[in-house]
Design an enzyme around this catalytic site. Sequence first.
Site, PDB file in Angstrom:
ATOM      1  N   HIS A  40       0.833  -1.211   0.000  1.00 13.80           N
ATOM      2  CA  HIS A  40       0.000   0.000   0.000  1.00 13.80           C
ATOM      3  C   HIS A  40       0.867   1.262   0.000  1.00 13.80           C
ATOM      4  O   HIS A  40       1.671   1.462   0.897  1.00 13.80           O
ATOM      5  CB  HIS A  40      -0.899  -0.017   1.241  1.00 13.80           C
ATOM      6  CG  HIS A  40      -1.735   1.201   1.363  1.00 13.80           C
ATOM      7  ND1 HIS A  40      -1.841   1.912   2.533  1.00 13.80           N
ATOM      8  CD2 HIS A  40      -2.486   1.856   0.447  1.00 13.80           C
ATOM      9  CE1 HIS A  40      -2.640   2.945   2.340  1.00 13.80           C
ATOM     10  NE2 HIS A  40      -3.037   2.934   1.081  1.00 13.80           N
ATOM     11  N   HIS A  65      -7.996   8.454  -3.054  1.00 18.17           N
ATOM     12  CA  HIS A  65      -8.455   7.106  -3.429  1.00 18.17           C
ATOM     13  C   HIS A  65      -9.644   7.120  -4.377  1.00 18.17           C
ATOM     14  O   HIS A  65     -10.023   6.078  -4.901  1.00 18.17           O
ATOM     15  CB  HIS A  65      -8.836   6.320  -2.169  1.00 18.17           C
ATOM     16  CG  HIS A  65      -7.675   6.054  -1.266  1.00 18.17           C
ATOM     17  ND1 HIS A  65      -7.278   6.927  -0.290  1.00 18.17           N
ATOM     18  CD2 HIS A  65      -6.803   5.011  -1.208  1.00 18.17           C
ATOM     19  CE1 HIS A  65      -6.220   6.448   0.343  1.00 18.17           C
ATOM     20  NE2 HIS A  65      -5.903   5.285  -0.196  1.00 18.17           N
ATOM     21  N   ARG A 137       0.253  22.321  -0.487  1.00 15.61           N
ATOM     22  CA  ARG A 137       0.419  20.874  -0.385  1.00 15.61           C
ATOM     23  C   ARG A 137      -0.056  20.433   1.009  1.00 15.61           C
ATOM     24  O   ARG A 137       0.611  20.700   2.011  1.00 15.61           O
ATOM     25  CB  ARG A 137       1.903  20.514  -0.599  1.00 15.61           C
ATOM     26  CG  ARG A 137       2.161  19.095  -1.147  1.00 15.61           C
ATOM     27  CD  ARG A 137       1.907  18.046  -0.142  1.00 15.61           C
ATOM     28  NE  ARG A 137       2.099  16.697  -0.659  1.00 15.61           N
ATOM     29  CZ  ARG A 137       1.124  15.776  -0.677  1.00 15.61           C
ATOM     30  NH1 ARG A 137      -0.097  16.067  -0.273  1.00 15.61           N
ATOM     31  NH2 ARG A 137       1.387  14.555  -1.095  1.00 15.61           N
ATOM     32  N   CYS A 184       8.160  21.040  -3.030  1.00 20.38           N
ATOM     33  CA  CYS A 184       7.737  19.704  -2.664  1.00 20.38           C
ATOM     34  C   CYS A 184       8.677  18.673  -3.283  1.00 20.38           C
ATOM     35  O   CYS A 184       9.135  18.840  -4.416  1.00 20.38           O
ATOM     36  CB  CYS A 184       6.302  19.443  -3.106  1.00 20.38           C
ATOM     37  SG  CYS A 184       5.640  17.976  -2.316  1.00 20.38           S
ATOM     38  N   TYR A 328       8.539  10.186   1.338  1.00 21.58           N
ATOM     39  CA  TYR A 328       9.652  11.134   1.190  1.00 21.58           C
ATOM     40  C   TYR A 328      11.011  10.464   1.351  1.00 21.58           C
ATOM     41  O   TYR A 328      11.912  10.963   2.014  1.00 21.58           O
ATOM     42  CB  TYR A 328       9.477  12.339   2.134  1.00 21.58           C
ATOM     43  CG  TYR A 328       8.195  13.083   1.830  1.00 21.58           C
ATOM     44  CD1 TYR A 328       8.019  13.686   0.578  1.00 21.58           C
ATOM     45  CD2 TYR A 328       7.156  13.161   2.746  1.00 21.58           C
ATOM     46  CE1 TYR A 328       6.834  14.339   0.264  1.00 21.58           C
ATOM     47  CE2 TYR A 328       5.970  13.811   2.436  1.00 21.58           C
ATOM     48  CZ  TYR A 328       5.818  14.392   1.209  1.00 21.58           C
ATOM     49  OH  TYR A 328       4.649  15.036   0.893  1.00 21.58           O
TER      50      TYR A 328
HETATM   51  C1  HEM Z   1      -2.222   6.145  -0.962  1.00 16.82           C
HETATM   52  C2  HEM Z   1      -4.745   2.291  -2.477  1.00 16.82           C
HETATM   53  C3  HEM Z   1      -6.807   1.919   1.912  1.00 16.82           C
HETATM   54  C4  HEM Z   1      -4.410   5.888   3.358  1.00 16.82           C
HETATM   55  C5  HEM Z   1      -2.768   5.147  -1.749  1.00 16.82           C
HETATM   56  C6  HEM Z   1      -2.482   4.968  -3.159  1.00 16.82           C
HETATM   57  C7  HEM Z   1      -3.179   3.882  -3.570  1.00 16.82           C
HETATM   58  C8  HEM Z   1      -3.911   3.385  -2.451  1.00 16.82           C
HETATM   59  C9  HEM Z   1      -3.175   3.311  -4.988  1.00 16.82           C
HETATM   60  C10 HEM Z   1      -1.556   5.851  -3.990  1.00 16.82           C
HETATM   61  C11 HEM Z   1      -2.395   7.004  -4.473  1.00 16.82           C
HETATM   62  C12 HEM Z   1      -1.614   7.990  -5.279  1.00 16.82           C
HETATM   63  O1  HEM Z   1      -0.952   8.820  -4.643  1.00 16.82           O
HETATM   64  O2  HEM Z   1      -1.690   7.936  -6.504  1.00 16.82           O
HETATM   65  C13 HEM Z   1      -5.512   1.843  -1.413  1.00 16.82           C
HETATM   66  C14 HEM Z   1      -6.365   0.689  -1.473  1.00 16.82           C
HETATM   67  C15 HEM Z   1      -6.934   0.564  -0.255  1.00 16.82           C
HETATM   68  C16 HEM Z   1      -6.442   1.666   0.589  1.00 16.82           C
HETATM   69  C17 HEM Z   1      -6.596  -0.216  -2.688  1.00 16.82           C
HETATM   70  C18 HEM Z   1      -7.908  -0.553   0.093  1.00 16.82           C
HETATM   71  C19 HEM Z   1      -8.102  -1.074   1.190  1.00 16.82           C
HETATM   72  C20 HEM Z   1      -6.379   2.998   2.668  1.00 16.82           C
HETATM   73  C21 HEM Z   1      -6.841   3.316   4.001  1.00 16.82           C
HETATM   74  C22 HEM Z   1      -6.156   4.454   4.391  1.00 16.82           C
HETATM   75  C23 HEM Z   1      -5.284   4.821   3.322  1.00 16.82           C
HETATM   76  C24 HEM Z   1      -7.874   2.534   4.763  1.00 16.82           C
HETATM   77  C25 HEM Z   1      -6.211   5.263   5.652  1.00 16.82           C
HETATM   78  C26 HEM Z   1      -6.602   4.904   6.812  1.00 16.82           C
HETATM   79  C27 HEM Z   1      -3.573   6.259   2.335  1.00 16.82           C
HETATM   80  C28 HEM Z   1      -2.606   7.351   2.426  1.00 16.82           C
HETATM   81  C29 HEM Z   1      -1.979   7.413   1.175  1.00 16.82           C
HETATM   82  C30 HEM Z   1      -2.559   6.375   0.341  1.00 16.82           C
HETATM   83  C31 HEM Z   1      -2.342   8.226   3.641  1.00 16.82           C
HETATM   84  C32 HEM Z   1      -0.848   8.341   0.774  1.00 16.82           C
HETATM   85  C33 HEM Z   1      -1.393   9.656   0.330  1.00 16.82           C
HETATM   86  C34 HEM Z   1      -0.287  10.655   0.115  1.00 16.82           C
HETATM   87  O3  HEM Z   1       0.504  10.478  -0.817  1.00 16.82           O
HETATM   88  O4  HEM Z   1      -0.235  11.606   0.873  1.00 16.82           O
HETATM   89  N1  HEM Z   1      -3.641   4.186  -1.348  1.00 16.82           N
HETATM   90  N2  HEM Z   1      -5.575   2.408  -0.174  1.00 16.82           N
HETATM   91  N3  HEM Z   1      -5.454   3.934   2.281  1.00 16.82           N
HETATM   92  N4  HEM Z   1      -3.499   5.689   1.075  1.00 16.82           N
HETATM   93 FE1  HEM Z   1      -4.553   4.049   0.482  1.00 16.82          FE
HETATM   94  N1  MTE Z   2       2.587  20.694   7.511  1.00 17.82           N
HETATM   95  C1  MTE Z   2       1.456  20.158   7.973  1.00 17.82           C
HETATM   96  N2  MTE Z   2       1.100  20.415   9.234  1.00 17.82           N
HETATM   97  N3  MTE Z   2       0.677  19.383   7.173  1.00 17.82           N
HETATM   98  C2  MTE Z   2       1.024  19.108   5.866  1.00 17.82           C
HETATM   99  O1  MTE Z   2       0.298  18.396   5.162  1.00 17.82           O
HETATM  100  N4  MTE Z   2       2.716  19.416   4.099  1.00 17.82           N
HETATM  101  C3  MTE Z   2       4.163  19.555   3.920  1.00 17.82           C
HETATM  102  C4  MTE Z   2       4.651  20.860   4.502  1.00 17.82           C
HETATM  103  N5  MTE Z   2       4.135  21.053   5.819  1.00 17.82           N
HETATM  104  C5  MTE Z   2       2.244  19.650   5.371  1.00 17.82           C
HETATM  105  C6  MTE Z   2       2.987  20.476   6.245  1.00 17.82           C
HETATM  106  C7  MTE Z   2       4.604  19.491   2.534  1.00 17.82           C
HETATM  107  S1  MTE Z   2       4.761  17.947   1.862  1.00 17.82           S
HETATM  108  C8  MTE Z   2       4.999  20.618   1.828  1.00 17.82           C
HETATM  109  S2  MTE Z   2       5.669  20.483   0.290  1.00 17.82           S
HETATM  110  C9  MTE Z   2       4.840  21.968   2.401  1.00 17.82           C
HETATM  111  O2  MTE Z   2       4.211  21.933   3.674  1.00 17.82           O
HETATM  112  C10 MTE Z   2       4.014  22.833   1.471  1.00 17.82           C
HETATM  113  O3  MTE Z   2       3.824  24.114   2.022  1.00 17.82           O
HETATM  114  P1  MTE Z   2       2.765  25.081   1.331  1.00 17.82           P
HETATM  115  O4  MTE Z   2       1.435  24.395   1.305  1.00 17.82           O
HETATM  116  O5  MTE Z   2       2.761  26.342   2.140  1.00 17.82           O
HETATM  117  O6  MTE Z   2       3.257  25.333  -0.083  1.00 17.82           O
END
Ligand code: HEM
Ligand code: MTE
Length: 477
Positions: A40, A65, A137, A184, A328
């Site tokens: 994931h 998602h 962001r 970013c 990151y």
């Molecule tokens: C990112 C799939 C469940 C939290 C992703 C991404 C995929 C994915 C493909 C990449 C998205 C992108 O950036 O293009 C799935 C699938 C799930 C699932 C198939 C099925 C169960 C969850 C759940 C949570 C979650 C339940 C939270 C409680 C996140 C987070 C990211 C993410 C935090 C990263 C987002 C970021 O880049 O900031 N997931 N996910 N996911 N997913 Fe899921």
């Molecule tokens: N700080 C908090 N509290 N929450 C966030 O999601 N994103 C970070 C950073 N600080 C983030 C954060 C990321 S990944 C980036 S690139 C910068 O904030 C972006 O700052 P900006 O939204 O002011 O351009």
Amino acid sequence: SDSLPVFTAEEVAQHRTPKDRVWVTYKDGVYDVTDFVAQHPGGAAKIMLAAGGSVEPFWGLYQQHMKQEVRDILAQYRIGSLKGGAAAVAPTEDPYRNEPRRHPALIVRSDKPFNGETPAELLVASPVTPNDMFFVRHHLPVPVIDNDKFTVTVEGAGMRSLQLSVQQLQQNFKRAQVAATVQCTGNRRTEMKAAPAPGGSGAQIKGLDWEVGAISNAEWGGVLLRDVLLAAGLQPGDASVQHIHLIGLDTDMTGTPYAASIPIDKALSEAGDVLLAWEMNGQPIPADHGGPLRVVVPGTTGARSVKWIGRIVASADECQGHWQQKDYKAFSPGTDWDAIDWSAAPAIQEMPVVSAICEPAEGAELSTYDSEVTIKGYAWSGGGRDIIRVDVSADGGKTWSPAKLSKHPHSRPSRAWAWTLYEATLPLPEGFKGQLQLACKATDQSYNTQPEDVSSIWNIRGLVNNAWHKVNVSVVE
Ligand code: HEM
Ligand code: MTE
């Protein structure tokens, strides 16, 4: 799906561990995602929060998602249908109901959480990016903060704990002003995404579709984090303190905040210029950029410049949060999602030298009447390394010419936190008609320069793309 077995919500709830298999529901579907957990992109811990229940409330928070790609992944794991259908799942309140208004010129890359990039031509229009146009962001909803009651807590072993309002910071500490670019780590991911995985593995980059505008520059006003840490009694040279944790007020549904950490040497360095900032280009920092108070870590990837800073903790250990440990970080071009060992790479802090062409735009048409082309863009390097040269080319990088640089007046070698804008006018080949490839590359004060293309730096998260930036234009009658 008619022929699939039907499960009750109670049956689904019994599948919450890899041993019992990990089931989740989405709408009326039941899915066994056990084999996906480790791959994931958002981390195994996050997906496990939904184990035995619906993913919907979580996807209400992480709406990245809500796209076909994710539905396609789920479809592979479908094992049945939910008794009572989608109605069996209780509706939840939209965590994004309190978002601030945004300027429509920002190019939206995701709505909830909001992520928007600055249009390229606006990046080069002024040395500092107007607050409304500064890229945004977010990983989570913007927290609701009562500015009159706001305080930041500063603490750590052996230190006295301070709770400071913005007014107390203003009254008790020396003001500091720093021009710093925030970039970013995923800036220019689209170019890396467009390139196939080296070696034809078919591995897919996942992440937001940033073009060249996940970067902006501002003049930040505040106080040095260093001064505040020293006031709280941090002893420089105390070997038990190695990292400064920066904890935001934005939280996910489990109450876990966005958090990051930076090495102690950066935080305490007099030349590090790490700020607790309340001012952005002469204005109070807007909610989208972390007001009333944010951290600005100049020369470091944007992820460490924590917005809505609520708590600062001096610690022996690095921050253990998701965005420090499970994101990151960049890996070998040969590493796919299922092979990532997150502990094997350090969290990205300083960034490499980057540059981009902001004008003309990809696909622009130049006229044969113009005998020249003017190229404008930005260049920047991490760690305060100054830009000493930007080279531009109108033949895809066969021949190069230096561009004219324009620097922020406060930039100086080793503390060049603000970007360098550049401009160059190149003659077009006489009588030329057809396609031209423009290219740029920058060199920093350490004589680091950029790799020619993304293949050697390709990574599954699509991070730190600092390949030459190439823009295709055509010359038409
Ligand atoms: C990112 C799939 C469940 C939290 C992703 C991404 C995929 C994915 C493909 C990449 C998205 C992108 O950036 O293009 C799935 C699938 C799930 C699932 C198939 C099925 C169960 C969850 C759940 C949570 C979650 C339940 C939270 C409680 C996140 C987070 C990211 C993410 C935090 C990263 C987002 C970021 O880049 O900031 N997931 N996910 N996911 N997913 Fe899921
Ligand atoms: N700080 C908090 N509290 N929450 C966030 O999601 N994103 C970070 C950073 N600080 C983030 C954060 C990321 S990944 C980036 S690139 C910068 O904030 C972006 O700052 P900006 O939204 O002011 O351009």
